[in-house]
Motif scaffolding. Sequence first.
Motif, PDB file in Angstrom:
ATOM      1  N   PRO A 270       0.775  -1.402  -0.076  1.00 52.56           N
ATOM      2  CA  PRO A 270      -0.008   0.353  -0.017  1.00 52.56           C
ATOM      3  C   PRO A 270       0.679   1.818  -0.153  1.00 52.56           C
ATOM      4  O   PRO A 270      -0.318   2.434   0.033  1.00 52.56           O
ATOM      5  N   PHE A 271       2.158   1.288  -0.036  1.00 54.51           N
ATOM      6  CA  PHE A 271       3.299   2.574   0.353  1.00 54.51           C
ATOM      7  C   PHE A 271       3.942   2.087   0.002  1.00 54.51           C
ATOM      8  O   PHE A 271       4.876   0.876  -0.579  1.00 54.51           O
ATOM      9  N   PRO A 272       5.001   3.078  -0.928  1.00 58.22           N
ATOM     10  CA  PRO A 272       6.441   2.695  -1.758  1.00 58.22           C
ATOM     11  C   PRO A 272       7.389   2.742  -0.070  1.00 58.22           C
ATOM     12  O   PRO A 272       7.373   2.932   1.108  1.00 58.22           O
ATOM     13  N   LEU A 273       8.266   1.441  -0.224  1.00 54.32           N
ATOM     14  CA  LEU A 273       9.285   1.472   1.180  1.00 54.32           C
ATOM     15  C   LEU A 273      10.267   2.531   0.781  1.00 54.32           C
ATOM     16  O   LEU A 273      10.729   3.247   0.438  1.00 54.32           O
ATOM     17  N   THR A 274      10.486   3.087   1.981  1.00 59.59           N
ATOM     18  CA  THR A 274      11.684   3.820   2.427  1.00 59.59           C
ATOM     19  C   THR A 274      12.702   3.209   1.721  1.00 59.59           C
ATOM     20  O   THR A 274      12.757   2.066   1.952  1.00 59.59           O
ATOM     21  N   ASN A 275      13.875   4.314   1.863  1.00 66.13           N
ATOM     22  CA  ASN A 275      14.881   4.112   0.897  1.00 66.13           C
ATOM     23  C   ASN A 275      15.989   2.973   2.118  1.00 66.13           C
ATOM     24  O   ASN A 275      16.283   1.496   1.785  1.00 66.13           O
ATOM     25  N   GLY A 300      15.377  -1.048  14.066  1.00 65.07           N
ATOM     26  CA  GLY A 300      14.430   0.554  13.511  1.00 65.07           C
ATOM     27  C   GLY A 300      13.309   0.534  15.036  1.00 65.07           C
ATOM     28  O   GLY A 300      12.896   0.325  15.864  1.00 65.07           O
ATOM     29  N   ASP A 301      13.894   1.700  14.662  1.00 62.90           N
ATOM     30  CA  ASP A 301      12.780   2.994  16.078  1.00 62.90           C
ATOM     31  C   ASP A 301      11.466   2.602  15.238  1.00 62.90           C
ATOM     32  O   ASP A 301      10.339   1.628  14.656  1.00 62.90           O
ATOM     33  N   VAL A 302      10.795   2.054  16.664  1.00 58.90           N
ATOM     34  CA  VAL A 302       9.144   1.822  16.216  1.00 58.90           C
ATOM     35  C   VAL A 302       8.213   2.761  15.181  1.00 58.90           C
ATOM     36  O   VAL A 302       8.900   4.021  15.287  1.00 58.90           O
ATOM     37  N   GLY A 303       7.828   1.868  14.585  1.00 66.14           N
ATOM     38  CA  GLY A 303       7.256   2.315  13.550  1.00 66.14           C
ATOM     39  C   GLY A 303       7.415   3.354  12.353  1.00 66.14           C
ATOM     40  O   GLY A 303       7.352   3.607  11.410  1.00 66.14           O
ATOM     41  N   SER A 304       9.139   2.367  12.497  1.00 64.76           N
ATOM     42  CA  SER A 304       9.860   2.764  11.604  1.00 64.76           C
ATOM     43  C   SER A 304       9.953   1.662  10.084  1.00 64.76           C
ATOM     44  O   SER A 304      10.306   1.034   8.984  1.00 64.76           O
ATOM     45  N   GLY A 305       8.720   0.613  10.671  1.00 70.14           N
ATOM     46  CA  GLY A 305       8.069  -0.274   9.172  1.00 70.14           C
ATOM     47  C   GLY A 305       8.895  -1.850   9.152  1.00 70.14           C
ATOM     48  O   GLY A 305       9.119  -2.146   7.905  1.00 70.14           O
ATOM     49  N   LYS A 306       9.240  -2.114  10.464  1.00 70.16           N
ATOM     50  CA  LYS A 306      10.056  -3.294  10.184  1.00 70.16           C
ATOM     51  C   LYS A 306       8.810  -4.565   9.554  1.00 70.16           C
ATOM     52  O   LYS A 306       9.098  -5.098   8.904  1.00 70.16           O
ATOM     53  N   THR A 307       7.532  -4.794   9.629  1.00 66.54           N
ATOM     54  CA  THR A 307       6.897  -5.630   9.904  1.00 66.54           C
ATOM     55  C   THR A 307       6.778  -5.598   8.235  1.00 66.54           C
ATOM     56  O   THR A 307       6.793  -6.923   8.207  1.00 66.54           O
ATOM     57  N   VAL A 308       7.205  -4.996   7.190  1.00 70.01           N
ATOM     58  CA  VAL A 308       6.636  -4.775   5.682  1.00 70.01           C
ATOM     59  C   VAL A 308       7.832  -6.003   5.370  1.00 70.01           C
ATOM     60  O   VAL A 308       8.001  -6.931   4.544  1.00 70.01           O
ATOM     61  N   VAL A 309       8.958  -5.977   5.677  1.00 70.29           N
ATOM     62  CA  VAL A 309      10.193  -6.233   5.439  1.00 70.29           C
ATOM     63  C   VAL A 309      10.496  -8.001   6.026  1.00 70.29           C
ATOM     64  O   VAL A 309      10.290  -8.599   5.318  1.00 70.29           O
ATOM     65  N   LEU A 452      11.819   7.166   9.063  1.00 69.92           N
ATOM     66  CA  LEU A 452      10.506   6.666   9.215  1.00 69.92           C
ATOM     67  C   LEU A 452       9.866   7.658   7.904  1.00 69.92           C
ATOM     68  O   LEU A 452      10.448   7.540   7.116  1.00 69.92           O
ATOM     69  N   PRO A 453       8.860   6.299   7.774  1.00 69.31           N
ATOM     70  CA  PRO A 453       8.335   6.047   6.262  1.00 69.31           C
ATOM     71  C   PRO A 453       7.695   8.312   6.210  1.00 69.31           C
ATOM     72  O   PRO A 453       7.560   8.763   6.758  1.00 69.31           O
ATOM     73  N   ALA A 454       7.434   8.470   5.127  1.00 66.50           N
ATOM     74  CA  ALA A 454       7.197  10.121   4.766  1.00 66.50           C
ATOM     75  C   ALA A 454       5.885  10.608   5.317  1.00 66.50           C
ATOM     76  O   ALA A 454       5.238   9.590   5.514  1.00 66.50           O
ATOM     77  N   GLY A 455       6.089  11.729   5.964  1.00 64.82           N
ATOM     78  CA  GLY A 455       5.014  11.986   5.262  1.00 64.82           C
ATOM     79  C   GLY A 455       4.373  12.184   7.238  1.00 64.82           C
ATOM     80  O   GLY A 455       3.327  12.354   7.615  1.00 64.82           O
ATOM     81  N   ARG A 456       5.206  11.217   8.132  1.00 62.16           N
ATOM     82  CA  ARG A 456       4.510  11.035   9.246  1.00 62.16           C
ATOM     83  C   ARG A 456       5.217  12.536  10.175  1.00 62.16           C
ATOM     84  O   ARG A 456       6.406  13.375  10.130  1.00 62.16           O
ATOM     85  N   LYS A 457       4.706  12.654  11.065  1.00 58.53           N
ATOM     86  CA  LYS A 457       4.270  13.671  11.954  1.00 58.53           C
ATOM     87  C   LYS A 457       5.077  13.454  13.090  1.00 58.53           C
ATOM     88  O   LYS A 457       4.540  13.279  13.893  1.00 58.53           O
ATOM     89  N   VAL A 559       2.049  -2.501  19.604  1.00 50.95           N
ATOM     90  CA  VAL A 559       0.026  -2.566  19.451  1.00 50.95           C
ATOM     91  C   VAL A 559       1.023  -1.287  18.627  1.00 50.95           C
ATOM     92  O   VAL A 559       0.819  -0.467  18.533  1.00 50.95           O
ATOM     93  N   ASN A 560      -0.191  -1.746  18.132  1.00 49.15           N
ATOM     94  CA  ASN A 560      -0.263  -0.485  16.313  1.00 49.15           C
ATOM     95  C   ASN A 560      -1.958  -0.331  16.316  1.00 49.15           C
ATOM     96  O   ASN A 560      -2.777  -0.933  15.874  1.00 49.15           O
ATOM     97  N   VAL A 561      -2.024   1.416  16.750  1.00 50.53           N
ATOM     98  CA  VAL A 561      -3.766   1.523  16.499  1.00 50.53           C
ATOM     99  C   VAL A 561      -3.424   2.549  15.217  1.00 50.53           C
ATOM    100  O   VAL A 561      -3.158   4.015  16.830  1.00 50.53           O
TER     101      VAL A 561
HETATM  102  P1  ADP Z   1       7.606  -1.083  13.478  1.00 46.40           P
HETATM  103  O1  ADP Z   1       8.625  -0.778  13.102  1.00 46.40           O
HETATM  104  O2  ADP Z   1       7.616  -0.620  14.626  1.00 46.40           O
HETATM  105  O3  ADP Z   1       7.773  -2.538  13.860  1.00 46.40           O
HETATM  106  P2  ADP Z   1       5.535  -1.347  11.331  1.00 46.40           P
HETATM  107  O4  ADP Z   1       5.376  -2.226  10.536  1.00 46.40           O
HETATM  108  O5  ADP Z   1       4.462  -1.594  12.462  1.00 46.40           O
HETATM  109  O6  ADP Z   1       6.545  -0.410  12.552  1.00 46.40           O
HETATM  110  O7  ADP Z   1       4.763  -0.008  10.547  1.00 46.40           O
HETATM  111  C1  ADP Z   1       4.297   0.596  11.234  1.00 46.40           C
HETATM  112  C2  ADP Z   1       2.698   1.542  10.146  1.00 46.40           C
HETATM  113  O8  ADP Z   1       4.213   2.017   9.726  1.00 46.40           O
HETATM  114  C3  ADP Z   1       2.350   0.690   9.886  1.00 46.40           C
HETATM  115  O9  ADP Z   1       1.095   1.217   9.766  1.00 46.40           O
HETATM  116  C4  ADP Z   1       2.862   0.042   8.225  1.00 46.40           C
HETATM  117  O10 ADP Z   1       1.963  -0.260   7.592  1.00 46.40           O
HETATM  118  C5  ADP Z   1       2.870   1.633   7.951  1.00 46.40           C
HETATM  119  N1  ADP Z   1       4.719   1.301   7.232  1.00 46.40           N
HETATM  120  C6  ADP Z   1       5.646   0.762   6.602  1.00 46.40           C
HETATM  121  N2  ADP Z   1       6.097   1.270   6.232  1.00 46.40           N
HETATM  122  C7  ADP Z   1       5.739   2.002   5.723  1.00 46.40           C
HETATM  123  C8  ADP Z   1       5.813   2.639   3.846  1.00 46.40           C
HETATM  124  N3  ADP Z   1       7.176   3.004   3.650  1.00 46.40           N
HETATM  125  N4  ADP Z   1       5.288   3.911   4.052  1.00 46.40           N
HETATM  126  C9  ADP Z   1       4.374   4.194   4.703  1.00 46.40           C
HETATM  127  N5  ADP Z   1       3.656   3.256   5.547  1.00 46.40           N
HETATM  128  C10 ADP Z   1       4.735   2.130   6.066  1.00 46.40           C
END
Ligand code: ADP
Length: 702
Positions: A270-275, A300-309, A452-457, A559-561
């Motif tokens: 659903p999103f482009p991967l960060t570099n 990777g810091d919280v929210g950095s998107g480890k799950t998708v990796v 962190l993924p772009a657009g995060r405040k 936990v992710n909400v």
């Molecule tokens: P963590 O590294 O803390 O496990 P998550 O994998 O849970 O982080 O990702 C945090 C949130 O960011 C999730 O909602 C995820 O879908 C979203 N996310 C991950 N990678 C990206 C990205 N490249 N662009 C935008 N959103 C992303």
Amino acid sequence: MVSYDLNTPITYLKGVGQFKAELINKELGVFTFEDLLHYYPFRYVDKTRFYKISELTADMAAAQVLGRLVSLEVVGEKRSRRLVGKFRDDTGLIELVWFQAIKWMQDHLEIGKAYVVYGKPTLFGGAINITHPEIESYGRQQMSVTGNQSLQPVYSSTEKLKKHFLDSKGIQRLQETLLSVIGNVIEESLPHAILAQHKLLPLATALRFIHFPASAQDLHEAERRLKFEELFFIQLKLLRSKHIQKTKFKGHVFAEVGSKFNTFYQDRIPFPLTNAQKRVMKEIRMDTRSGAQMNRLVQGDVGSGKTVVALMSMLLANDNGCQACLMAPTEILAQQHFNSLKSLLGDEIASIRLLTGSTGKKERKIIHQQLAEGSLDILVGTHALLEEGVRFRQLGLAVIDEQHRFGVEQRAKLWRKNAIPPHMLVMTATPIPRTLAMSLYGDLDISVIDELPAGRKPIQTMHLFERSRLQMFGFLRKEIALGRQVYIVYPLIKESEKMDLMNLETGIEHLVREFPLPDYRISIVHGKMPAKDKDFEMQRFVKGETQIMVATTVIEVGVNVPNASVMVIENAERFGLSQLHQLRGRVGRGAEQSYCLLMSGNKLSKESKLRLETMVRTNDGFEIAETDLKIRGPGDIAGTQQSGVLDLKLANLATDQPLLLEAREAVIRLFEEDPELLSPANQVLRKFFGRNGNGISWDKIS
Ligand code: ADP
Ligand code: MG
């Protein structure tokens, strides 16, 4: 002269004997000559300088004074019964105070005599006194075992040892005797080339100086040498097992990027991967293609998107005829991973199931069967994954989330689940300072998602005192009115009698009054609830049925909400920095501006203040980790508990970073020149492996 070796039991040391030997074994864990030799002083007293009594202040750590005892008197009753000696020099008078050993002191001290007194000056009732000082008659002090030595070693001792004359001085005497009998049999432990290159003292000299330094310079050199050695051997062991893993263990070869990976990457993501995510994926690709078994830590810091990796790595395994699993430390987390993986994947790409302690029999059976026949691609779960009954047809990749929650054994069990060990991907959201990572995980390859993924405040963090509580509630109301959700976290479930903590229960009562139904609904989660209830409450919050989640720290990880925009941390001064940072990471996951409110009492220790200030100042997990390491030292940092790093006697991973780098480089160069340690000069190092074993050291990575 009889010659001893270092393994000689201390009973054979002159002045020890069987009784004392047993006492020393028990109290100090010292058994052999070698143990004693490595029982270092914990500080040194600078007795080059005498202070005048008029110079003493309460903020001195310790001071030495020369004067005369002018009176000695027992005062007070019962618990405040104490011996008070008035002690003067030509500039003033202080009191020396003893609560213990009163009789002994009375018998041994003489009024009118000159003494050298050493201790910590404290202010009591407007005057300076020293409680339980070291005290020696002036003449004797001049002729003590260490002669006119300026830096006197101080060894820690125990009450039991002291009763048998094994106080610091007593231990010092033993060290002196020991050095005189074995000084010439201390073998060098490092190759001469390394000594020369790093300008290190020979071991025998360093040991002599650490016990009896003739100068500050000697002491410094001795410490440097011994610290270097500690760090060097940790690195030697880590890099050696890394080398063995790389050369001796075959790994699955993931040569293909196949349809599962590609379909996900092209159609579903659903999103482009960060570099940073791309870079880490590339590193994982390289590792899993190499033919060696991968052991990679992704920080990777919280929210950095480890799950998708993790997901993409698992799909890579699936594309190459292997199954994959993901293990999380708690049921809530496993469930959440399962949910987010499932929604990322959809129903088409790969099959995925969840296995936890509360998985029913029927589902279990299906899982076992599908695992065995190979039709299940991805299994997510808790420790339940480690059970005997869980057998994969071909496990190619094991992902472990939040690694420090898992012990040594558990990791080894995963490793043994397959004939060819699975590639291991360990993910941690607890950023670890570089030097600590090097020592804890030096045999893993390390990837960092530092973006962190772009657009995060960035989350805005504020520190509030109790008096601002009503404002805080007002703020929560506003956010909830905007449709957002709120976490409120407490450090404990039950108030302990002594600690003046507002506990979860009174907190909830207060909240219910402030946020009445039907406008507000509250979820409550704490550690003592059955997993099922926890899950139910969590799910209500996740689905948006409740606006406020009140919790103890069970929500700490993962936990992710995304709709939650405020994190309130009660008694924030009670939390450690990394915990605060973890908690804060629960918000700021959506597009909205998020906030973290740190509530604290008015009285804060220096450290608490520094922690809260750090949190307000920065969102950078690595910066926070560095500060944490400085405040607490490495011993308390997540992950160090089970590692050999705690055995360091002298080196300190927070303050000895340059030396650690030097030691690590020395080891890397050594292995470049002589990977199997075959050269005659390096035989001393082989002895080290003889002593310590050289298998895969899982014990270092937990
Ligand atoms: P963590 O590294 O803390 O496990 P998550 O994998 O849970 O982080 O990702 C945090 C949130 O960011 C999730 O909602 C995820 O879908 C979203 N996310 C991950 N990678 C990206 C990205 N490249 N662009 C935008 N959103 C992303
Ligand atoms: Mg995560």
